[in-house]
Every structure is written in C-alpha cells, then in structure tokens.
Design an enzyme around this catalytic site. Sequence first.
Site, PDB file in Angstrom:
ATOM      1  N   HIS A  53      -2.950   3.993 -10.281  1.00 39.43           N
ATOM      2  CA  HIS A  53      -2.819   3.385  -8.396  1.00 39.43           C
ATOM      3  C   HIS A  53      -4.775   2.722  -7.691  1.00 39.43           C
ATOM      4  CE1 HIS A  53       1.199   1.814  -7.347  1.00 39.43           C
ATOM      5  NE2 HIS A  53       1.369   3.381  -8.319  1.00 39.43           N
ATOM      6  N   ASN A 126       6.731   0.727  -3.502  1.00 40.48           N
ATOM      7  CA  ASN A 126       5.942   0.052  -4.285  1.00 40.48           C
ATOM      8  C   ASN A 126       6.592  -1.940  -3.831  1.00 40.48           C
ATOM      9  OD1 ASN A 126       4.603   1.016  -6.420  1.00 40.48           O
ATOM     10  ND2 ASN A 126       6.422   1.429  -7.708  1.00 40.48           N
ATOM     11  N   TYR A 336       2.411  13.915  -6.016  1.00 41.75           N
ATOM     12  CA  TYR A 336       1.504  12.986  -5.466  1.00 41.75           C
ATOM     13  C   TYR A 336       0.982  14.215  -4.745  1.00 41.75           C
ATOM     14  CZ  TYR A 336       3.297   8.896  -7.082  1.00 41.75           C
ATOM     15  OH  TYR A 336       3.479   7.129  -7.161  1.00 41.75           O
TER      16      TYR A 336
END
Length: 497
Positions: A53, A126, A336
């Site tokens: 990303h 997403n 993350y």
Amino acid sequence: MSQRQTTTAGAPVPTNETSKTAGPRGPVLLEDYQLIEKLAHQNRERIPERTVHAKGWGLQGTFTVTNDITKYTRAKIFSEVGKKTEVLSRWSTVAGEAGAADAERDVRGFSLKFYTEEGNWDMVGNNTPVFFVRDAYKFPDFIRTQKRHPKTNLRSPEAMFDFWAGQPESVHQVTILMSDRGIPQNPTHMNGYGSHTFSMWNHEGTRYWVKFHFKTHQGHDYYTNEKAKELIGQTRESYQEDLWNMIEAGKHPKWTLKIQVMEEEQAASLDFNPFDVTKVWPHKDFPLIEVGELEMHTVPENYFQLVENAAYSPSNVVPGIGFSPDKMLQARVWSYADAHRYRLGTHYEALPANAPKAASVAHYHKDGAMRFFQNDTGNSNAYYEPNQYEDAPRPDPSVMEPPLKIDPEAYRYPQETEEVDFVQPRALYKDVLTDDERVRLHQNMAGAMAPCSDSVKERWYAVLERVHPDYAKGVREAVESAPALPVTDDTPVKAAE
Ligand code: NDP
C-alpha cells in the site's frame, strides 16, 4: 509581510542561497551550519516506504449517522442520528511502489480513521469484500508474489499465478481483481469493505458479529485494460489529479455505511466459516442495514504530514467495536501497529494524522525516541501504576468487552481447500456478472497470466474449473487466442496488465 526565515533552532538566517566560503571561489567553511542543516534535512526527507500500500491518496471528511444502531453497539460514534465525526481517508494500491501509476490493476486499500470521542477507530479495509488468504502464515509469501522477482527485478505473473494455483481459495479475490472492479476510475468509484468480520457490543454486553460496507454514491466506473494503458501513457497520477480537481470544483464524494449483523451464536450453525476472510456473508441471509453517510470534502494541507504519516491499524477499535476470531484479522491487529513503529517510530500515534482529536490521551508509556509531546499523567509523581494519586489516570471497567467463548483445543488446524471455497466465486461468476462482464473477466485474466509457464496455466485452469467449467474454458480460449509471448518455463518476463 513575509515572515523572517530561521534555522530549526529559531535563529534568523541572513541568506538561503550563498554558502560561507574562504574567498569568492571557495572552499566552503565547515562552520556553515546552515548549509549543513539544509543538506542533512534533504538526506532525511524520505521515510521507509510501506511494504504494501505504498502509493496512496487521501482526503479529510465527515461521517454523519443517519440510522440508529445503538441496539448493536455502544460505540459513541453511533450514539445518535445526526452525530458527526471527523474522518481521514487513505486509499491506495497494494503492490506498486510509491511512484507506481495510479490506474494499474490491483486491489485498492480503503482506510478510514474516525476521530471519535472514545479514541480513534480505524477501518482498514479494501475495495474488495474478501482476501486472497485466510491465514496470516501465508501473508508474507503472498505479498512476495506481488512484488519484484529477486533476479529480474520485474513483477512476476508466474509467481502470482503459481501461488494462487497452490492456494485455490484465492480464486474469489482473484476473480474480483480481474473483473471490471480491478481498475476503478478513481477511489471515489469504489466501495470500501471492512472485509474481516468484526464485532459490536451494546450497553447490555451483548455481542454481534458485523461486516462493514461503504457503498459508493459515484458508481463503479472502471477502466478497461486498454483505456488504463492509454491513460498511464498520459499521466501516472490520475487518481491524485481526479481527487484534487473534484474537491477544487466543490464536488464532495460520498459513501453510505451499511452493516451486516449476525447474532453471536449463529456463527456456529452456518454452512461456511463466517470468520474466513475469503468469504462474504450473502446479502439475502444478512441484509445490509444503513448506518450513516461519509462525505470527503478537503484535500489535506500537507500530503506528507497527513497522508504519508497516516498510520491505520485494525488494532484501533473503540468501546462497542471489537475483533473476531478471523485469523487474518488477529494477525493484522498486531502487525499493522508494528509496521508503523518501524516506519514512523515509537510515538507514531502522537503525530498530527494519528493523534486523537475528540478524545484525550492519558497513558503510562514513557520516553523513547522522538517523545516530542506532552502526555503526562498530570502529576509528575504518577509515572507508574498502581499509585496513590487521585488525579492519576485510571482504567474504566465499564468499557470491558463481554467475554468470548473460544474453542479449548489449541492446534494448527489444517486449512485445506474445500468445495465451500468455490460456492461464492461461482455465485459471483454465474449470477452477479453479466455476459459482457464475464467476457472482460476472461480477457483480463488471460492478459495477466499470458506470460506464465504452461504448468502454471494448467494448474490455474484446474482451479477455475472448480468454480465453473465456463470460467476455465473462457479464460483458456482467451489465452490461446492472444498473440504468443516470448516466455521460458520459469522466468517471469512481463508485468501483469
Ligand atoms: P447479491 O446479489 O446480493 O450481491 C452481489 C454483490 O456483488 C453486490 O454487493 C454487488 O455490489 C457485487 N458486485 C457486482 N459486481 C461485482 C464485481 N465485479 N466484483 C465484486 N463484486 C461485485 O448476492 P450475494 O450477497 O449472495 O453475493 C453473491 C456474490 O457476490 C458473492 O459470492 C460475492 O462473490 C459477491 N459479493 C458479495 C458481497 C456481499 O457482501 N454479500 C459484496 C460484494 C460482492 P454493489 O452492491 O456495489 O453493486
């Protein structure tokens, strides 16, 4: 009147163009600290690129509640109809580097940070409701197939389709990726999905399983491969340009947030695993419930500060919203935040993009690199817990999540592909897509896999066959009718289109 230019320490500078030299021809004096500072800052302008990303676009906006869902959740963001919450979005492609062209075929990230009164809630989704793998053990391998081959330094269709063929449940996501939705015209022309199953819990302590859907108001306008190729030849920044022009023209893209809700006990009685991120919940069984409207209205004043520094993590939930047993989600909750600590530093949550705006912060974490902010507990003696000080921060037991029943048998449970893995891609292929869309799907997939070796192609056709014989036949015919490409058995030679 202009401001006086200064060093980073605030001292005024006499010039921003001329080095201090011994005589008009030099050399340069080491004491010219202003020159050194300027060059040193330039050397440090880049931070590590996101492993995935990396290319992104963001806007600021507002979320407004339009329907009462307080029976499902105590989250303050949803506490009353009409309530507004500030939001920061970041949309992205997954595989390309920071300089990748915007209009490439790829899954798009759809991340939203809601600055709620009880802390930031991050929806890190997403533009697809499912994902390629359902166990994070496979995630680094999957991402490696999307990145560059170690020898050729090229993207490798051979690696992509080899991995997918060995991981047949990925066919659901690959079908969406190769469908028209694989190249949205810009981020406003796509839905956002939380993808994972999340949970909500209400004031009575009842838990529900939940899926999040952000439905675009702008329609699913897409580019064909041919159009995208032509466009990329003209501009690599079509998304950023579209978003900028749209906001400058006063057009504010919108989405409706809807949720699907499942009772906690219901999860055990379904014919598929509702915590498997390669599956959706059929709409007829779990109808969409409207929640609110998202409107994005502002281009951030500083891209780097708010979009590049934005750090979204599924770990950021708020009381009333929680996780689920979804194995991919469980891993993302950890990984993350860890990626952000690596990319931005220990105190990434204190950066302007990430710091709560509507909630105050009071924790006992201490010090570390770049501790540039004041998060004192309000009492300099209260730097540990428990302590005797009445004004020190205290946990709030009222935000305790209800207990969750879990399977007592810990084991590495096999994740073999089963017939149920093909039911939903089959419904998409057969019942949702139109004839035209199916033809384009065949062609898009054929274009992407054309450079692959015969063995990989055959293994992938076998996967498509399990979805539907017409799917395998359509893609095979499209591959065979395309012009031959120079390939060897194992060397990827051409980027996927
Ligand atoms: P529905 O007919 O109720 O839903 C079909 C869904 O397909 C709609 O949400 C539609 O999105 C979406 N869709 C249309 N074209 C595409 C495309 N090219 N790529 C991805 N999604 C598309 O049936 P079901 O709920 O039973 O789902 C049938 C199949 O549709 C599923 O197996 C799944 O593959 C796919 N799907 C299902 C979703 C769900 O949450 N149930 C969500 C998205 C896809 P839209 O409303 O935006 O037009």
